[in-house]
Design an enzyme around this catalytic site. Sequence first.
Site, PDB file in Angstrom:
ATOM      1  N   ARG A   1       0.885  -1.180   0.000  1.00 53.37           N
ATOM      2  CA  ARG A   1       0.000   0.000   0.000  1.00 53.37           C
ATOM      3  C   ARG A   1       0.912   1.216   0.000  1.00 53.37           C
ATOM      4  O   ARG A   1       1.729   1.373   0.912  1.00 53.37           O
ATOM      5  CB  ARG A   1      -0.914  -0.013   1.219  1.00 53.37           C
ATOM      6  CG  ARG A   1      -1.657   1.283   1.426  1.00 53.37           C
ATOM      7  CD  ARG A   1      -2.773   1.188   2.431  1.00 53.37           C
ATOM      8  NE  ARG A   1      -3.900   0.457   1.899  1.00 53.37           N
ATOM      9  CZ  ARG A   1      -5.153   0.523   2.393  1.00 53.37           C
ATOM     10  NH1 ARG A   1      -5.399   1.282   3.452  1.00 53.37           N
ATOM     11  NH2 ARG A   1      -6.121  -0.186   1.861  1.00 53.37           N
TER      12      ARG A   1
ATOM     13  N   HIS B   1      -7.299   0.822  -6.527  1.00 55.97           N
ATOM     14  CA  HIS B   1      -7.492  -0.143  -5.438  1.00 55.97           C
ATOM     15  C   HIS B   1      -8.164  -1.394  -6.042  1.00 55.97           C
ATOM     16  O   HIS B   1      -9.323  -1.685  -5.765  1.00 55.97           O
ATOM     17  CB  HIS B   1      -8.374   0.502  -4.365  1.00 55.97           C
ATOM     18  CG  HIS B   1      -8.313  -0.174  -3.026  1.00 55.97           C
ATOM     19  ND1 HIS B   1      -7.523  -1.282  -2.762  1.00 55.97           N
ATOM     20  CD2 HIS B   1      -8.962   0.097  -1.863  1.00 55.97           C
ATOM     21  CE1 HIS B   1      -7.691  -1.647  -1.501  1.00 55.97           C
ATOM     22  NE2 HIS B   1      -8.556  -0.831  -0.933  1.00 55.97           N
TER      23      HIS B   1
ATOM     24  N   GLN C   1     -10.028  -4.064  -3.935  1.00 56.78           N
ATOM     25  CA  GLN C   1     -11.322  -3.581  -3.454  1.00 56.78           C
ATOM     26  C   GLN C   1     -12.384  -3.785  -4.543  1.00 56.78           C
ATOM     27  O   GLN C   1     -13.475  -4.296  -4.286  1.00 56.78           O
ATOM     28  CB  GLN C   1     -11.215  -2.089  -3.101  1.00 56.78           C
ATOM     29  CG  GLN C   1     -12.528  -1.449  -2.670  1.00 56.78           C
ATOM     30  CD  GLN C   1     -12.942  -1.885  -1.277  1.00 56.78           C
ATOM     31  OE1 GLN C   1     -12.157  -1.826  -0.359  1.00 56.78           O
ATOM     32  NE2 GLN C   1     -14.179  -2.335  -1.120  1.00 56.78           N
TER      33      GLN C   1
ATOM     34  N   ASP D   1     -17.574   6.935  -1.606  1.00 55.68           N
ATOM     35  CA  ASP D   1     -16.322   6.816  -0.840  1.00 55.68           C
ATOM     36  C   ASP D   1     -16.067   8.172  -0.190  1.00 55.68           C
ATOM     37  O   ASP D   1     -16.760   9.156  -0.497  1.00 55.68           O
ATOM     38  CB  ASP D   1     -15.175   6.396  -1.785  1.00 55.68           C
ATOM     39  CG  ASP D   1     -13.889   6.033  -1.029  1.00 55.68           C
ATOM     40  OD1 ASP D   1     -13.934   5.942   0.219  1.00 55.68           O
ATOM     41  OD2 ASP D   1     -12.845   5.848  -1.687  1.00 55.68           O
TER      42      ASP D   1
ATOM     43  N   CYS E   1     -16.668   1.412   0.278  1.00 60.98           N
ATOM     44  CA  CYS E   1     -15.485   0.571   0.523  1.00 60.98           C
ATOM     45  C   CYS E   1     -15.053   0.621   1.978  1.00 60.98           C
ATOM     46  O   CYS E   1     -14.384  -0.293   2.452  1.00 60.98           O
ATOM     47  CB  CYS E   1     -14.347   1.000  -0.393  1.00 60.98           C
ATOM     48  SG  CYS E   1     -13.882   2.721  -0.150  1.00 60.98           S
TER      49      CYS E   1
ATOM     50  N   ARG F   1     -14.045  -8.935   1.243  1.00 62.29           N
ATOM     51  CA  ARG F   1     -12.617  -8.661   1.037  1.00 62.29           C
ATOM     52  C   ARG F   1     -11.794  -9.886   1.457  1.00 62.29           C
ATOM     53  O   ARG F   1     -10.812 -10.242   0.805  1.00 62.29           O
ATOM     54  CB  ARG F   1     -12.182  -7.433   1.852  1.00 62.29           C
ATOM     55  CG  ARG F   1     -12.768  -6.099   1.416  1.00 62.29           C
ATOM     56  CD  ARG F   1     -12.261  -5.639   0.075  1.00 62.29           C
ATOM     57  NE  ARG F   1     -10.812  -5.572   0.016  1.00 62.29           N
ATOM     58  CZ  ARG F   1     -10.061  -4.574   0.498  1.00 62.29           C
ATOM     59  NH1 ARG F   1     -10.640  -3.508   1.013  1.00 62.29           N
ATOM     60  NH2 ARG F   1      -8.749  -4.599   0.408  1.00 62.29           N
TER      61      ARG F   1
HETATM   62  N1   CP Z   1     -11.466  -0.435   2.064  1.00 64.73           N
HETATM   63  C1   CP Z   1     -10.198  -0.508   2.509  1.00 64.73           C
HETATM   64  O1   CP Z   1      -9.254  -0.788   1.759  1.00 64.73           O
HETATM   65  O2   CP Z   1     -10.067  -0.273   3.833  1.00 64.73           O
HETATM   66  P1   CP Z   1      -8.699  -0.127   4.648  1.00 64.73           P
HETATM   67  O3   CP Z   1      -8.124   1.221   4.316  1.00 64.73           O
HETATM   68  O4   CP Z   1      -9.124  -0.231   6.079  1.00 64.73           O
HETATM   69  O5   CP Z   1      -7.766  -1.225   4.231  1.00 64.73           O
HETATM   70  N1  NVA Z   2     -10.303   6.614  -1.287  1.00 69.45           N
HETATM   71  C1  NVA Z   2      -9.941   6.116   0.013  1.00 69.45           C
HETATM   72  C2  NVA Z   2     -10.091   4.626   0.058  1.00 69.45           C
HETATM   73  C3  NVA Z   2      -9.741   3.980   1.367  1.00 69.45           C
HETATM   74  C4  NVA Z   2      -9.881   2.485   1.316  1.00 69.45           C
HETATM   75  C5  NVA Z   2      -8.522   6.543   0.352  1.00 69.45           C
HETATM   76  O1  NVA Z   2      -7.649   6.400  -0.509  1.00 69.45           O
HETATM   77  O2  NVA Z   2      -8.298   7.002   1.458  1.00 69.45           O
END
Ligand code: CP
Ligand code: NVA
Length: 312
Positions: free
Chosen positions: A108, A135, A138, A231, A271, A299
């Site tokens: 990440r 993502h 997701q 989101d 998400c 997930r």
């Molecule tokens: N939806 C998602 O990826 O959540 P996290 O940021 O908690 O991993």
């Molecule tokens: N768009 C959000 C998604 C988190 C899973 C972010 O990047 O913070």
Amino acid sequence: MPGFKGRDLIELVDYTPEEVLFFIETGLDFKRRFYSGERVVRVLDGRVIALVFEKPSTRTRVSFEVAARQLGAESIYLGWGELQLARGETLADTARVLSRYVDGVVARVREHWKLVELAKHATVPVINGLSDISHPVQALGDMMTVLEKKGRLRGVKLVFVGDGSDNVLNSLLVAGAKLGLHIVVSSPRQLRPNEELLKHSLEVAEETGATIEFIEDPYEAVRGADIVYTDVWVSMGQEALREERVRLLKPYQVNQRLMEAAGGKALFMHCLPAMRGEEVVDEVIDGPQSIVWDQAENRLHIQKAVLALLIP
Ligand code: CP
Ligand code: NVA
């Protein structure tokens, strides 16, 4: 289906529509097996997966770590700041070394290029666990949830309401295009999806029969929706934009009035994490149309599919 082992998952762009569907079918199969009592399926016995995370995570981290265990593998969580990366070791060298110890890396990152760089130098699969641009894991879980709840993917009207430049939206566009959905983006015109991913999605849509539409007015956009998806307005790393985003996106809040405009068959997805009172209100996320907890659970099952298919 052959041809998955050893591959990276940086973008779903690199997978055919059939392969994307196969991830989802495999996820559904893992879920069925889990509920029929087969909690552990040891297809990755003895493997180790490293999670290299530059940003916080609840779902992605925990679902991958639990998925590894349910496949007979182990996981190691590595916070970016604890690695020598933080002291200047290059991503290339980090990738080379990790590849000698582990069988796969979930990363990440703040900037997408870091994933590309890791994947270029790793000799084990690198999986995108979220970047500023996308993502994909997701989106795979979300398509699994849509199929489970609606019984089909082709022609399902999924309306994304809110930040049109959102990383999750970018991946939903690619996945939705490959799977034949009708995706509607309802967002202020200055917030646009990633150009490259949108272009790919529009090209794929021509072949699959998917449609992608932009409708600025959220009340018009959600009419007849099967899924209303939103989101956060301020993604991780964009905190400096908060004030402007809140001002721009206020009319795009998913509240009861918007869900009523969507109609009775609309299900609500997010998400997560949700900023209650901003992009969504309690009455919707906790209401009868919300499927966010099943969505979050999926997930785990899709992560098992991703690991089982890609890790040699
Ligand atoms: N939806 C998602 O990826 O959540 P996290 O940021 O908690 O991993
Ligand atoms: N768009 C959000 C998604 C988190 C899973 C972010 O990047 O913070």
